[in-house]
Enzyme design. Structure first.
Site, PDB file in Angstrom:
ATOM      1  CG  HIS A 359      -2.021  -0.862   1.292  1.00  0.00           C
ATOM      2  ND1 HIS A 359      -3.408  -0.822   0.652  1.00  0.00           N
ATOM      3  CD2 HIS A 359      -2.177  -2.255   1.548  1.00  0.00           C
ATOM      4  CE1 HIS A 359      -4.126  -1.684   0.680  1.00  0.00           C
ATOM      5  NE2 HIS A 359      -3.362  -2.570   1.505  1.00  0.00           N
ATOM      6  CE  LYS A 547      -5.792  14.175   0.406  1.00  0.00           C
ATOM      7  NZ  LYS A 547      -6.175  13.140  -0.306  1.00  0.00           N
ATOM      8  NE  ARG A 548      -3.893  10.340  10.150  1.00  0.00           N
ATOM      9  CZ  ARG A 548      -3.694   9.396  11.140  1.00  0.00           C
ATOM     10  NH1 ARG A 548      -4.579   8.415  11.379  1.00  0.00           N
ATOM     11  NH2 ARG A 548      -2.577   9.341  11.789  1.00  0.00           N
ATOM     12  CE  LYS A 553      -2.194  10.877   3.482  1.00  0.00           C
ATOM     13  NZ  LYS A 553      -2.950  10.203   2.313  1.00  0.00           N
ATOM     14  CB  THR A 655      -9.996   5.359  -1.199  1.00  0.00           C
ATOM     15  OG1 THR A 655      -9.266   5.818  -0.028  1.00  0.00           O
ATOM     16  CG2 THR A 655      -9.183   4.110  -1.874  1.00  0.00           C
ATOM     17  CE  LYS A 659     -13.627   6.763   0.557  1.00  0.00           C
ATOM     18  NZ  LYS A 659     -12.944   6.511   1.609  1.00  0.00           N
TER      19      LYS A 659
HETATM   20  C1  NBG Z   1      -2.554   3.834   2.193  1.00  0.00           C
HETATM   21  C2  NBG Z   1      -1.964   4.890   0.842  1.00  0.00           C
HETATM   22  C3  NBG Z   1      -3.238   5.285  -0.050  1.00  0.00           C
HETATM   23  C4  NBG Z   1      -4.070   4.208  -0.330  1.00  0.00           C
HETATM   24  C5  NBG Z   1      -4.512   3.350   0.763  1.00  0.00           C
HETATM   25  C6  NBG Z   1      -5.101   2.240   0.484  1.00  0.00           C
HETATM   26  C7  NBG Z   1      -1.064   2.942   3.876  1.00  0.00           C
HETATM   27  C8  NBG Z   1       0.199   2.186   4.021  1.00  0.00           C
HETATM   28  N1  NBG Z   1      -1.357   3.192   2.329  1.00  0.00           N
HETATM   29  O1  NBG Z   1      -2.545   5.825  -1.199  1.00  0.00           O
HETATM   30  O2  NBG Z   1      -1.143   5.769   1.329  1.00  0.00           O
HETATM   31  O3  NBG Z   1      -5.276   4.536  -0.970  1.00  0.00           O
HETATM   32  O4  NBG Z   1      -3.182   2.875   1.419  1.00  0.00           O
HETATM   33  O5  NBG Z   1      -4.715   1.405  -0.645  1.00  0.00           O
HETATM   34  O6  NBG Z   1      -1.835   3.427   4.616  1.00  0.00           O
END
Ligand code: NBG
Length: 822
Positions: A359, A547-548, A553, A655, A659
């Site tokens: 991920h 987002k986080r 980001k 993601t 949305k």
């Molecule tokens: C996160 C990514 C996102 C991705 C999500 C789901 C982790 C390690 N990865 O870009 O930063 O959409 O995973 O795949 O949290």
């Protein structure tokens, strides 16, 4: 009707009955929380009918089952979603209305199940929804954290974390399953015993500590199909209840230790997103739920099947990132030590059973456990990892004779560390990335050596989201409008949305679409007024980044641009400017100092700008406190602009971007992650794309050549903005408050380069893209077309599509239909 239990009079009776039996009260004396509980128990009755029916079907048909192992499941609230998926939302709403109860207010009583950080955890939740909806047998396997993601308060502009005591009123949807409890052991030593008869070594763990893992099951309701799958999350209990006579036996300390271990292990979710903290307790958590889940799935398999060597015919395990990858060695251990298989047999089973999803390419997120920690905590598992590593290194040497560099790069055990990603790739029968670009970067950069050695394992599965939560539940106005135009097929087949495309040319449809957006903006404005005390104008452009909080980001880029706009407006009051509301929502990991400074900066800029009457409310900045799944549903519905501005190559997929698109907000973003595919689907003319490409970023990273100071000294407007971090404009004259942010842009301070995330480099292109946003928005017709076409083009980004691809290419599951019980 979905179930007789939702028949209005019956349902009302059930709710009243539940209030009486749970609280010894009449309904008109009950608190909203009590009504929430009573309603939920009534809904659970209907769910349990289907849960049992599903279980019977699975028992009869014995379909292949996926076990989705994940440290995180960011479920959000269950009540509304369960009603939506049981197609009973409107009925129940009416029934409650008749009792003078507002379903929305009742839903609001439910705490989010926030057992996750961000995208990775929410993806797992969307996947469970899609698996049930598509009729596939699946378990989510995770941890029942007593405290989930912390609650965020903003005090004096700073983030303050408070514990998320989500279980305090009880969770009406969960079921405790003591009968499936499993023991999990830590530490101690391994004694080897050779058995003459079987001619085998036996490995006996001694002097270990252990805990009892107790599963709680949560129902995962499929949409309109009576399938109910299970999210199984594990709680921990001490094995030996603390006994007074332990004093006598000198086991006082041991008893206390086991109590503490059990208490600590499931206490709290680590609040890190895309970051690895390397804490011993975290490894304990990982092994704890992985071992318990594996023991349970083997026991379940053996109930029906006698040959454990064929486990992979009925079971497949997806490892969600490296967090559960200790499963590779633990499965080997169980197969060898408990089931009596030989190494080769066990390896054959394991490598046909486990698969791995990567991920992130962020190096600080890659888990590498110190060998001394790992081997102390999991002595037998470590022996197995050593043997896997030994055999793998042999293979590398065979394939690349004399190339010790390959060994150094690819070994599982190296530099005193256990490299979990390597373990997962070596054992996994599939390795996938989460968007096209991400998978390409894995293949050709991050995991290049592995890709060269085993290309067939690698594949892409572009992420998706569930439209049932993020449109049908979160944006009921738009959902109804879509259904009115194209029918309700989209609910389970999002590609149907393409049928909306012709409506982009229909002025009436466009007006309706924008009217719905406006109403959703009013709803969010009311939320913001109530929760932030800030008044925002729903006629302004709602420009949203939720987002986080992470440097990659680039929330910092966004707020620097706001500071720039503010300077412009102050300097040229006559300049045409379309009113904007910049909305932020983000939690920073509790220990991530710089991320927290960015939150403080956003709030400080907000304070200055929102209170400057001279700009006539042209600019507003809002930081929404405690961003989470439940308020996200409203935020997406109300957004005009979707900010997806990560440094290209860093966001594996994203993601949230999907949305927003689903809810009709065009993307303002870089060519990163799934943004690339969003643009492919909607057309570049319906998005606002800017900035460095991932190739350019990677090139700078590998070969240097970027000097932010050059940009800083040649662009006086940008320089002024950056200097304002230091001159007290946003800090009541304090010159130190944002010094670190200033330095991060211009100087190397402990990091390899200044401006690691190319903020100054992308600043002008971003500001220009923002200009294009404004121009497009002024043209009401054009904007409405763009917004509508985003909704109409989002078909690809349903998690139903993603899951179907996992099923077809990786898991090979059997589809099941469940007949409801009479
Ligand atoms: C996160 C990514 C996102 C991705 C999500 C789901 C982790 C390690 N990865 O870009 O930063 O959409 O995973 O795949 O949290």
């Amino acid at each position: 009707m979905y179930s007789k239990r939702f028949e209005k009079e019956a349902f009302k009776k059930e709710v009243k009955h539940n209030v009486r039996t749970l609280y010894r009260r009449e309904i008109d004396e009950a608190t909203p929380q009590q009504i929430f509980q009573a309603v939920s128990y009534a809904v659970k009755e209907a769910i349990v009918d289907d849960w049992l029916a599903t279980q019977k079907t699975y028992e009869k048909e014995d379909p292949k089952t996926v076990y989705y192992m994940s440290m995180e499941f960011l479920m959000g609230r269950a009540l509304g979603n369960n009603l939506i998926n049981m197609t009973a939302y409107k009925e129940v709403k009416e029934a409650l209305d008749e009792m003078g109860i507002d379903l929305n207010a009742i839903e609001d009583q439910e705490p989010d199940a926030a057992l996750g950080n961000g995208g990775l955890g929410r993806l797992a939740a969307c996947f469970l929804d899609s698996l049930a909806t598509l009729g596939y047998a699946a378990y989510g396997c995770g941890i029942r954290y007593r405290y989930g993601m912390f609650k965020q308060k903003i005090e004096n502009g700073y983030q303050v974390e408070t514990p998320d005591n989500w279980l305090k009123d009880g969770n009406p949807f969960e079921l405790r399953r003591d009968e499936y409890a499993k023991e999990v052991r830590f530490g101690g030593t391994i004694r080897v015993e050779y058995d003459e008869k079987t001619k085998r070594n036996y490995y006996i763990q001694e002097n270990y500590e252990s805990v009892l893992a107790i599963p709680y099951d949560m129902p995962i309701v499929g949409y309109g199909n009576h399938v109910v799958n299970t999210l199984r999350i594990w709680d921990a209990k001490a094995i030996t209840e603390f006994k007074l006579d332990s004093f006598d036996r000198g086991e006082y300390h041991k008893a206390i230790e086991q109590e503490n271990l059990a208490k600590n292990i499931v206490e709290v979710l680590y609040p890190n997103d895309n970051h690895y903290a390397g804490k011993e307790l975290r490894l304990k958590q990982q092994y704890f739920f992985v071992s318990a889940s594996l023991q349970a799935l083997i026991a379940k398999y053996k109930k029906k099947h006698s040959d454990i060597r064929k486990l992979y015919e009925k079971v497949t395990i997806q490892m969600n990132d490296t967090h559960p990858t200790v499963a590779v060695a633990e499965l080997m251990r169980l197969l060898i030590d408990q089931e009596g298989l030989e190494w080769d047999e066990a390896w054959d089973v394991t490598t046909k059973t486990v698969a791995y999803t990567n991920h992130t390419i962020m190096s600080e997120a890659l888990e590498k456990w110190p060998i001394d920690l790992f081997s102390r905590l999991l002595p037998r598992v470590y022996q197995i990892v050593q043997e896997i590593d030994r055999r793998f290194v042999e293979q590398i040497r065979q394939m690349y004779p004399g190339n010790e560099n390959k060994v150094a790069k690819m070994a599982i055990l190296r530099d005193g560390q256990v490299k979990m990603a390597h373990l997962a790739i070596v054992a996994g029968y599939s390795v996938n990335g989460v968007a096209k670009l991400h998978t390409e970067i894995l293949k050709h950069q991050e995991l290049r050596d592995f890709y060269e050695m085993m290309p067939n394992k690698f594949n892409n599965k572009t992420n998706g989201i569930t439209q049932r939560r993020f449109l049908l539940h979160g944006n009921q106005l738009l959902a109804d409008w879509v259904t009115a135009h194209i029918g309700d097929g989209w609910i389970t087949d999002l590609s149907e949305m393409a049928k909306l495309k012709p409506l982009a040319d229909d002025p009436k449809a466009r007006a309706e679409f924008m009217d719905i957006k406006y109403k959703n903006k009013e709803r969010l404005a009311a939320y913001i007024l109530e929760h932030n005390g800030v008044e925002v104008d729903p006629r302004s452009i709602f420009d949203v980044q939720v987002k986080r909080l992470h440097e990659y980001k680039r929330q910092l880029l966004n707020i620097l641009h706001v500071m720039y706009l503010y300077n412009q407006i102050k300097e040229h009051p006559e300049m045409p400017f379309y009113p904007r509301t910049f909305i932020f929502g983000a939690k920073a990991s509790a220990g991530y100092v710089r991320a927290k400074q960015i939150i403080k900066l956003i709030n400080s800029v907000a304070e200055v700008v929102n209170n400057d009457r001279s700009i006539n409310g042209k600019l507003k900045i809002v930081f929404i406190e405690d961003y989470r799944v439940s308020n996200a549903e409203w935020i997406f519905a109300a957004a005009d602009v979707s900010e997806q501005i990560s440094t290209a190559s860093k966001e594996a997929s994203g993601t949230g971007n999907m949305k927003f698109m689903l809810n009709g907000a065009p993307t303002l973003g870089t060519m990163d992650g799934a943004n690339v595919e969003i643009v492919e689907e909607v057309g570049i003319e319906n998005a606002f794309i800017f900035g460095l490409s991932s190739d350019e970023v990677i090139n700078y990273e590998n070969h240097g050549g970027y000097n932010p100071q050059e940009i800083y000294f040649n662009d006086w407007e940008l320089k002024r903005v950056v200097d304002q971090l230091m001159d007290g404009t946003y800090s009541h004259g304090d010159h130190e408050m944002f010094r670190d942010l200033y330095n991060s842009l211009l100087n190397t301070q402990g990091s390899p380069r200044p401006d690691m995330y190319f903020i100054l480099k992308d600043f002008r292109p971003y500001a220009e893209a923002q200009k294009r946003v404004e121009e497009a928005y002024r043209d009401t017709d054009r904007w409405a077309r763009m917004a509508l076409l985003n909704t109409a083009s989002c078909g690809k980004f349903t998690s139903d599509r993603t899951i179907q691809e996992y099923v077809d290419d990786i898991w090979k599951l059997d589809k099941v239909t469940v007949e409801p019980e009479e």
